[in-house]
Structure formats: structure tokens, C-alpha cells
Design an enzyme around this catalytic site. Structure first.
Site, mmCIF file in Angstrom:
data_model
loop_
_atom_site.group_PDB
_atom_site.id
_atom_site.type_symbol
_atom_site.label_atom_id
_atom_site.label_comp_id
_atom_site.label_asym_id
_atom_site.label_seq_id
_atom_site.Cartn_x
_atom_site.Cartn_y
_atom_site.Cartn_z
ATOM 1 N N HIS A 1 1.761 5.224 12.474
ATOM 2 C CA HIS A 1 0.396 6.254 12.419
ATOM 3 C C HIS A 1 0.905 7.787 13.229
ATOM 4 O O HIS A 1 -0.080 8.253 13.322
ATOM 5 C CB HIS A 1 -0.165 5.530 13.079
ATOM 6 N N ASP B 1 5.440 2.985 7.027
ATOM 7 C CA ASP B 1 4.385 2.559 7.054
ATOM 8 C C ASP B 1 3.519 2.963 6.070
ATOM 9 O O ASP B 1 2.540 4.071 6.059
ATOM 10 C CB ASP B 1 3.678 1.844 8.103
ATOM 11 N N ASP C 1 4.526 -4.993 3.492
ATOM 12 C CA ASP C 1 4.299 -4.012 4.786
ATOM 13 C C ASP C 1 5.221 -3.677 5.672
ATOM 14 O O ASP C 1 5.300 -4.663 6.834
ATOM 15 C CB ASP C 1 2.702 -3.898 5.210
ATOM 16 N N HIS D 1 0.599 -1.066 -0.423
ATOM 17 C CA HIS D 1 -0.043 0.200 -0.370
ATOM 18 C C HIS D 1 1.178 1.016 0.103
ATOM 19 O O HIS D 1 1.762 1.126 0.720
ATOM 20 C CB HIS D 1 -1.180 -0.141 1.107
ATOM 21 N N GLU E 1 -5.259 2.269 2.262
ATOM 22 C CA GLU E 1 -4.781 0.868 3.112
ATOM 23 C C GLU E 1 -5.545 1.076 4.446
ATOM 24 O O GLU E 1 -6.434 0.481 5.236
ATOM 25 C CB GLU E 1 -3.621 0.013 2.462
ATOM 26 N N GLU E 2 -5.014 2.175 4.575
ATOM 27 C CA GLU E 2 -5.002 3.102 6.798
ATOM 28 C C GLU E 2 -6.430 2.988 6.758
ATOM 29 O O GLU E 2 -6.582 2.745 8.351
ATOM 30 C CB GLU E 2 -4.566 4.266 6.258
#
Length: 311
Positions: free
Chosen positions: A276, A143, A206, A131, A177-178
């Protein structure tokens, strides 16, 4: 990536300002098969290695994109659009057939980027993806800029080497994706039953550059037929004395394929300290780990490219 501990935030409705001109409306030849016994063909040369600086250059580019676009590359933002444009441009120059595949999430347009390498048996597709979006809170360099960069570096290595695979090679960079595997799930949902059967296996990357990594987390999906790819990854790591750990199908885009009965494998280097958050920047990636991950993907791609399952 192991199942996420943090919830996936929903991205606000921002317009997608893609800086691309005429783009195909659909992916050419989105096909792929089942995966029974395998016949090995010896026409593919030994896998090359990818220099560390080559893969890290893609991560630096994604960091610059985030810096210029509000600090992130999230779904529906200019940062995501610019990330797609960067990857697509590199693939187009290398001779891939690229296409943007549109979807909508929460009323906001999004795109997956899919690239096909000419040649190989279209009845046996080897699909590799990652992603490309981040969360709104940060640039998402580990990420999942790291997985996206490794897949891009591997695809460009295919072109540079002039690889002539037995299977058809397809690469994908998923959007949204998130917020919940939106892009990959949309892609799989739109495949016909025949197209799904033609995908031998999906390989997902990932978070492939996590710092303080002591083992690589390899996806096990033997139940659906992912044994060949899983074994190829574990053999590659074992040959270099790199420890691995088994994880199931869930928490990243391979889940979309597994839910549809498509075999999958791939790996992660585990959840990083800055997942994140705004601190998921270049400093959150270990270059040596990212290089090892990229070489592992290239090694497995070269091995699987030289095989054709018997129907």
C-alpha cells in the site's frame, strides 16, 4: 493473502474511462457446482512450466500503465481501466470468451473482468481469480499485479496448450478489492443459488511475488469443501521441497466466496515490505518467487482440470 494489517482506503470518485468498445453486459454461463468425491480422468497432459520472463512481462506492462496514469491503478481511475484493457486484449486474442461485469462503489463505476475458456463441463466450474486494482498511493505491482499476472499467464498457458479440461475453466480479475472486496462480493451476490452450487472451487492469488519469501501461505477451507484444491497446492509445493503455512479464509477475495459457502483455496507469499505504498513497484517483486507461484497455479489447474466430482 493473510488478513490485512493496514486498513483499506476508500477511493475517491473518479470516472472510469474504459478504452474498450462494445462489451457484453453480463458474463456468459456464470455457473459452478458443489464439490464432493472426485473421479480422476487421465486425458489431461502433464502441466507445463511458464518462463519467468513471460509472467514478468505482464508485471512490466502494469508498471508502465501505472507510470502513465498518476502512479496507480486504483478503482475508478484511468490506470485501472487501462489494466483491464490490457488483460482483456490478451485473453481475447487467445480465444477466451471475455466480459466486463459492472458494479458501482461509492458512486463510482467499476468492472470485474471474467474470461471463460470454451469447453469443459459447465456443471463443474473451476474459477481462478485475483484482484487487479491497486491502492491510490502506489502502482500495486506485488499487491496485486503479481497475482493478476500469474492468473493471466496461467490462462494464456491454457490456450497455448489447447487444454481440453473435464471441468469448465473460468478466470476473473476483480475490481475494487482494496476498498473492501467490493468487486468479488458483487459478483458472488449476483449469482443465483444454482450458479453458486456449480462452482466446484474458487482459487485466489494475492501477493504472489513477495521478496524474502521462505514459505507459501496456502488457504485452508476444508470446512466448506476446499480440501481437494488445498491438498493439490500443498502436494505441488511439497514435491519441490517448498515450505507452506496454513491460513484461513479471509483478507482477500476468497472471503467473498467463503461467505457464500463456495469452497476456496489459493495462496499468497505474504505481505511485502511496501504494501500500500508508492514503493510497491517492480523492485518489490522477486522474479523467482513469481515464477514459482505461476507454476504452482498451472500445476494445480492442470490437476483439477483432469478431475470431475461425483454428484
Amino acid at each position: 493473502m493473510p488478513r490485512r494489517i493496514l486498513s483499506r482506503p476508500v477511493v475517491g470518485a473518479l470516472g472510469l474511462a474504459l478504452v474498450l468498445s462494445a462489451v457484453p453486459a453480463a458474463v456468459a454461463d456464470t455457473r459452478g457446482p458443489a464439490a464432493p468425491t472426485v473421479t480422476t480422468i487421465t486425458t489431461v497432459p502433464a502441466a507445463p512450466t511458464v518462463p519467468e520472463q513471460r509472467v514478468m512481462s505482464h508485471l512490466r506492462a502494469l508498471q508502465r500503465i501505472a507510470d502513465r496514469n498518476g502512479g496507480n491503478r486504483a478503482h475508478g481511475t484511468k490506470g485501472y481501466a487501462a489494466s483491464v484493457a490490457y488483460v482483456k486484449r490478451a485473453l481475447d486474442r487467445a480465444g477466451f470468451r471475455t466480459a466486463l461485469v459492472p458494479f458501482v462503489h461509492d458512486g463510482v463505476p467499476g468492472h470485474n473482468l471474467v474470461a471463460d475458456w470454451p469447453g469443459g463441463d459447465p456443471e463443474h466450474v473451476l474459477l481462478t481469480g485475483a484482484h487487479l486494482d491497486s491502492v491510490p498511493e502506489g502502482p500495486g505491482i506485488n499487491d496485486n499485479g503479481s497475482g493478476s499476472a500469474a492468473v493471466l499467464a496461467a490462462a494464456l498457458q491454457v490456450a497455448e496448450s489447447g487444454l481440453r479440461p473435464r471441468r469448465h475453466l473460468r478466470f476473473a480479475w476483480w475490481g475494487a478489492e482494496e476498498p473492501g472486496l467490493i468487486g468479488s462480493a458483487d459478483y458472488v451476490k449476483k449469482l443465483s443459488p444454482t450458479e453458486r452450487r456449480r462452482i466446484d472451487v474458487y482459487l485466489n492469488l494475492d501477493q504472489t511475488g513477495s521478496r524474502n519469501t521462505d514459505k507459501w501461505l496456502v488457504v485452508h477451507d476444508d470446512e466448506r469443501g476446499g480440501t481437494e484444491a488445498r491438498q493439490a497446492f500443498e502436494e505441488w509445493f511439497a514435491a519441490r521441497g517448498v515450505p507452506t503455512f496454513e491460513i484461513g479464509v479471509g483478507g482477500s477475495d476468497h472471503e467473498s466466496f467463503g461467505d457464500a459457502g463456495i469452497p476456496s483455496s489459493g495462496f499468497s507469499t505474504g505481505i511485502s515490505d511496501c504494501i500500500h505504498e508508492a514503493c510497491d513497484d517492480l523492485a518489490n517483486v522477486d522474479p523467482g518467487t513469481e515464477r514459482t507461484s505461476t507454476d504452482a497455479l498451472v500445476g494445480v489447474l492442470w490437476k483439477l482440470a483432469a478431475t470431475t466430482p461425483r454428484n
